[in-house]
Design a protein around this motif. Structure first.
Motif, PDB file in Angstrom:
ATOM      1  N   UNK A  75       0.761  -1.559  -0.241  1.00 47.60           N
ATOM      2  CA  UNK A  75      -0.263   0.023   0.329  1.00 47.60           C
ATOM      3  C   UNK A  75       0.617   0.898  -0.081  1.00 47.60           C
ATOM      4  N   UNK A  76       0.137   2.588   0.101  1.00 48.22           N
ATOM      5  CA  UNK A  76       1.039   3.818  -0.311  1.00 48.22           C
ATOM      6  C   UNK A  76       0.605   4.435   0.443  1.00 48.22           C
ATOM      7  N   UNK A  77       1.162   5.697   1.073  1.00 50.07           N
ATOM      8  CA  UNK A  77       0.856   6.612   2.487  1.00 50.07           C
ATOM      9  C   UNK A  77       0.718   7.882   1.649  1.00 50.07           C
ATOM     10  N   UNK A  78       0.003   8.574   1.941  1.00 47.89           N
ATOM     11  CA  UNK A  78      -0.335  10.149   1.676  1.00 47.89           C
ATOM     12  C   UNK A  78       0.583  10.668   3.360  1.00 47.89           C
ATOM     13  N   UNK A  79       1.364  11.634   1.792  1.00 52.34           N
ATOM     14  CA  UNK A  79       2.883  12.661   2.061  1.00 52.34           C
ATOM     15  C   UNK A  79       2.297  13.093   3.184  1.00 52.34           C
ATOM     16  N   UNK A  80       3.248  13.643   3.848  1.00 51.44           N
ATOM     17  CA  UNK A  80       3.040  14.650   5.381  1.00 51.44           C
ATOM     18  C   UNK A  80       3.765  16.115   5.023  1.00 51.44           C
ATOM     19  N   UNK A  81       3.084  16.765   4.577  1.00 54.74           N
ATOM     20  CA  UNK A  81       4.223  17.666   4.081  1.00 54.74           C
ATOM     21  C   UNK A  81       5.031  18.626   5.204  1.00 54.74           C
ATOM     22  N   UNK A  82       4.842  18.182   6.455  1.00 56.04           N
ATOM     23  CA  UNK A  82       5.982  18.544   7.482  1.00 56.04           C
ATOM     24  C   UNK A  82       7.606  17.814   7.536  1.00 56.04           C
ATOM     25  N   UNK A  83       6.635  16.585   7.183  1.00 53.50           N
ATOM     26  CA  UNK A  83       7.967  14.989   6.842  1.00 53.50           C
ATOM     27  C   UNK A  83       8.408  15.099   5.344  1.00 53.50           C
ATOM     28  N   UNK A  84       7.968  15.068   4.625  1.00 58.27           N
ATOM     29  CA  UNK A  84       8.335  14.696   2.868  1.00 58.27           C
ATOM     30  C   UNK A  84       8.151  15.556   2.442  1.00 58.27           C
ATOM     31  N   UNK A  85       8.068  16.808   3.011  1.00 61.67           N
ATOM     32  CA  UNK A  85       8.189  18.569   2.062  1.00 61.67           C
ATOM     33  C   UNK A  85       7.522  18.528   1.013  1.00 61.67           C
ATOM     34  N   UNK A  86       7.773  19.336   0.167  1.00 59.30           N
ATOM     35  CA  UNK A  86       7.318  19.673  -0.949  1.00 59.30           C
ATOM     36  C   UNK A  86       7.858  19.136  -2.313  1.00 59.30           C
ATOM     37  N   UNK A  87       8.797  17.682  -2.262  1.00 67.40           N
ATOM     38  CA  UNK A  87       9.083  16.857  -3.342  1.00 67.40           C
ATOM     39  C   UNK A  87      10.646  17.180  -3.501  1.00 67.40           C
ATOM     40  N   UNK A  88      10.914  16.618  -4.498  1.00 68.50           N
ATOM     41  CA  UNK A  88      12.311  15.776  -5.219  1.00 68.50           C
ATOM     42  C   UNK A  88      13.008  17.869  -4.811  1.00 68.50           C
ATOM     43  N   UNK A  89      14.184  18.788  -4.538  1.00 63.24           N
ATOM     44  CA  UNK A  89      14.403  20.028  -5.276  1.00 63.24           C
ATOM     45  C   UNK A  89      16.055  19.779  -5.493  1.00 63.24           C
ATOM     46  N   UNK A  90      16.611  20.199  -6.188  1.00 64.97           N
ATOM     47  CA  UNK A  90      18.074  20.442  -6.081  1.00 64.97           C
ATOM     48  C   UNK A  90      18.929  21.456  -5.218  1.00 64.97           C
ATOM     49  N   UNK A  91      20.181  20.518  -4.383  1.00 66.16           N
ATOM     50  CA  UNK A  91      20.402  21.659  -3.414  1.00 66.16           C
ATOM     51  C   UNK A  91      21.878  22.644  -3.906  1.00 66.16           C
ATOM     52  N   UNK A  92      21.219  23.391  -3.225  1.00 65.49           N
ATOM     53  CA  UNK A  92      22.882  24.388  -3.078  1.00 65.49           C
ATOM     54  C   UNK A  92      23.091  24.940  -2.027  1.00 65.49           C
ATOM     55  N   UNK A  93      24.840  25.477  -2.089  1.00 70.45           N
ATOM     56  CA  UNK A  93      24.420  26.048  -0.713  1.00 70.45           C
ATOM     57  C   UNK A  93      24.381  27.206  -0.214  1.00 70.45           C
ATOM     58  N   UNK A  94      24.052  27.840   0.944  1.00 68.83           N
ATOM     59  CA  UNK A  94      23.180  29.015   0.794  1.00 68.83           C
ATOM     60  C   UNK A  94      24.499  30.031   0.674  1.00 68.83           C
ATOM     61  N   UNK A  95      24.261  30.685  -0.211  1.00 66.16           N
ATOM     62  CA  UNK A  95      24.913  32.092  -0.597  1.00 66.16           C
ATOM     63  C   UNK A  95      24.605  32.001  -2.380  1.00 66.16           C
ATOM     64  N   UNK A  96      24.322  30.156  -2.710  1.00 66.32           N
ATOM     65  CA  UNK A  96      24.043  30.353  -4.382  1.00 66.32           C
ATOM     66  C   UNK A  96      23.153  30.381  -4.634  1.00 66.32           C
ATOM     67  N   UNK A  97      21.975  30.905  -4.230  1.00 67.70           N
ATOM     68  CA  UNK A  97      20.464  30.527  -4.467  1.00 67.70           C
ATOM     69  C   UNK A  97      20.251  31.396  -5.832  1.00 67.70           C
ATOM     70  N   UNK A  98      21.416  32.042  -6.745  1.00 72.68           N
ATOM     71  CA  UNK A  98      21.394  32.569  -8.036  1.00 72.68           C
ATOM     72  C   UNK A  98      21.606  31.145  -8.698  1.00 72.68           C
ATOM     73  N   UNK A  99      22.134  29.704  -8.606  1.00 75.29           N
ATOM     74  CA  UNK A  99      21.973  28.421  -8.999  1.00 75.29           C
ATOM     75  C   UNK A  99      21.426  28.029  -9.414  1.00 75.29           C
ATOM     76  N   UNK A 100      20.182  28.406  -7.408  1.00 78.69           N
ATOM     77  CA  UNK A 100      19.520  27.594  -7.524  1.00 78.69           C
ATOM     78  C   UNK A 100      17.509  28.050  -8.468  1.00 78.69           C
ATOM     79  N   UNK A 101      18.101  29.280  -9.089  1.00 72.57           N
ATOM     80  CA  UNK A 101      16.972  30.214  -9.626  1.00 72.57           C
ATOM     81  C   UNK A 101      17.557  29.690 -11.319  1.00 72.57           C
ATOM     82  N   UNK A 102      18.451  29.560 -11.300  1.00 71.81           N
ATOM     83  CA  UNK A 102      18.789  28.554 -12.687  1.00 71.81           C
ATOM     84  C   UNK A 102      18.059  27.279 -12.956  1.00 71.81           C
ATOM     85  N   UNK A 103      18.710  27.073 -11.814  1.00 66.73           N
ATOM     86  CA  UNK A 103      17.396  25.315 -12.286  1.00 66.73           C
ATOM     87  C   UNK A 103      16.296  24.955 -12.281  1.00 66.73           C
TER      88      UNK A 103
END
Length: 259
Positions: free
Chosen positions: A203-231
């Motif tokens: 079976x499957x489970x309903x996602x819990x936003x406080x645990x599972x988050x908002x989906x899979x994203x691309x992580x970058x270092x703090x200060x490299x938000x410009x790179x995150x925006x490019x992605x």
């Protein structure tokens, strides 16, 4: 007064120039991934790093017209590795959560799929609720949202954590655990292969936003938000031009981007 005004303008100009000098022009991006989480990222029989994460990451780099260099890193050390500068991004099916945002920044999501429970085909389990799993042994990969969910939800179960998904699969196959909790696509890909012939999705489970988050994203270092925006911009572009669907359909039978 005039001198002070001129001095202030000069100081502002220098600060502006310094800011421009510090802004990084991204021509090459080192992409960090685990390489042990099929079908999202893994090393194939020929020794090539591949999977949905890897192909999407390469498509994003092509869209941004930057060179990609891939670096593999064990999951438990992947955020410290990013922070330490071993690579510039994490593209390894990492869920966007508030806890992780305290350490790193993220692009927008590039996929979002629900968690599920896999069991042996000969199991006597008939449900996936905490009551159904009481006094049972449940496995999950350590340092993941699925591990957090299992520990917080299956409080009357024996939750065992493993360094990789391959480790818990071996224990489920041998009967040392009664079920394993992970992303449905990871479990389905395994079960549909010869290696997972022992098991099934219960079976499957309903996602819990406080645990599972908002989906899979691309992580970058703090200060490299410009790179995150490019992605983030590139994710929208490959969704629009059909490249995302081309890669998605190679691995999955439905659109894993989610709502």
């Amino acid at each position: 007064m005039k001198f002070m005004r001129l001095a202030a303008v000069a100081a502002l100009s220098l600060a502006t120039l310094a800011g421009v000098a510090e802004a990084k022009e991204w021509k090459k991006v080192r992409m960090g991934t685990e390489g042990a989480y099929p079908p999202f990222n893994y090393v194939d029989a020929s020794g090539k790093l591949t999977g949905f994460d890897v192909e999407i990451g390469q498509a994003l780099c092509d869209e941004m017209k930057v060179e990609c260099e891939w670096v593999t890193q064990e999951w438990d050390g992947i955020i410290p590795g990013l922070v330490a500068g071993k690579f510039d991004t994490i593209i390894a099916s990492m869920s966007i959560t508030d806890e992780r945002r305290q350490k790193i920044s993220f692009s927008e999501k590039y996929y979002n799929t629900p968690p599920a429970l896999a069991v042996r085909k000969d199991t006597d389990l008939t449900g996936v609720t905490p009551a159904d799993l009481k006094d049972r042994v449940i496995g999950a990969q350590s340092s993941t949202t699925h591990a957090i969910y299992a520990e917080q939800t299956f409080v009357d179960s024996d939750v065992r954590l493993y360094p990789t998904s391959e480790d818990y699969k071996l224990d489920l196959e041998s009967g040392r655990v009664d079920g394993v909790n992970d992303d449905i696509m990871v479990l389905t890909e395994w079960i549909d292969s010869d290696k997972g012939a022992c098991c099934k999705i219960l079976g499957t489970y309903k996602t819990v936003p406080s645990i599972h988050g908002e989906g899979a994203g691309i992580g970058v270092r703090k200060g490299d938000e410009d790179l995150a925006a490019m992605f983030s911009k590139a994710i929208k572009a490959i969704r629009a031009n059909g490249k995302y669907k081309e890669i998605n359909d190679k691995y999955f039978k439905f659109d894993v981007y989610g709502d």
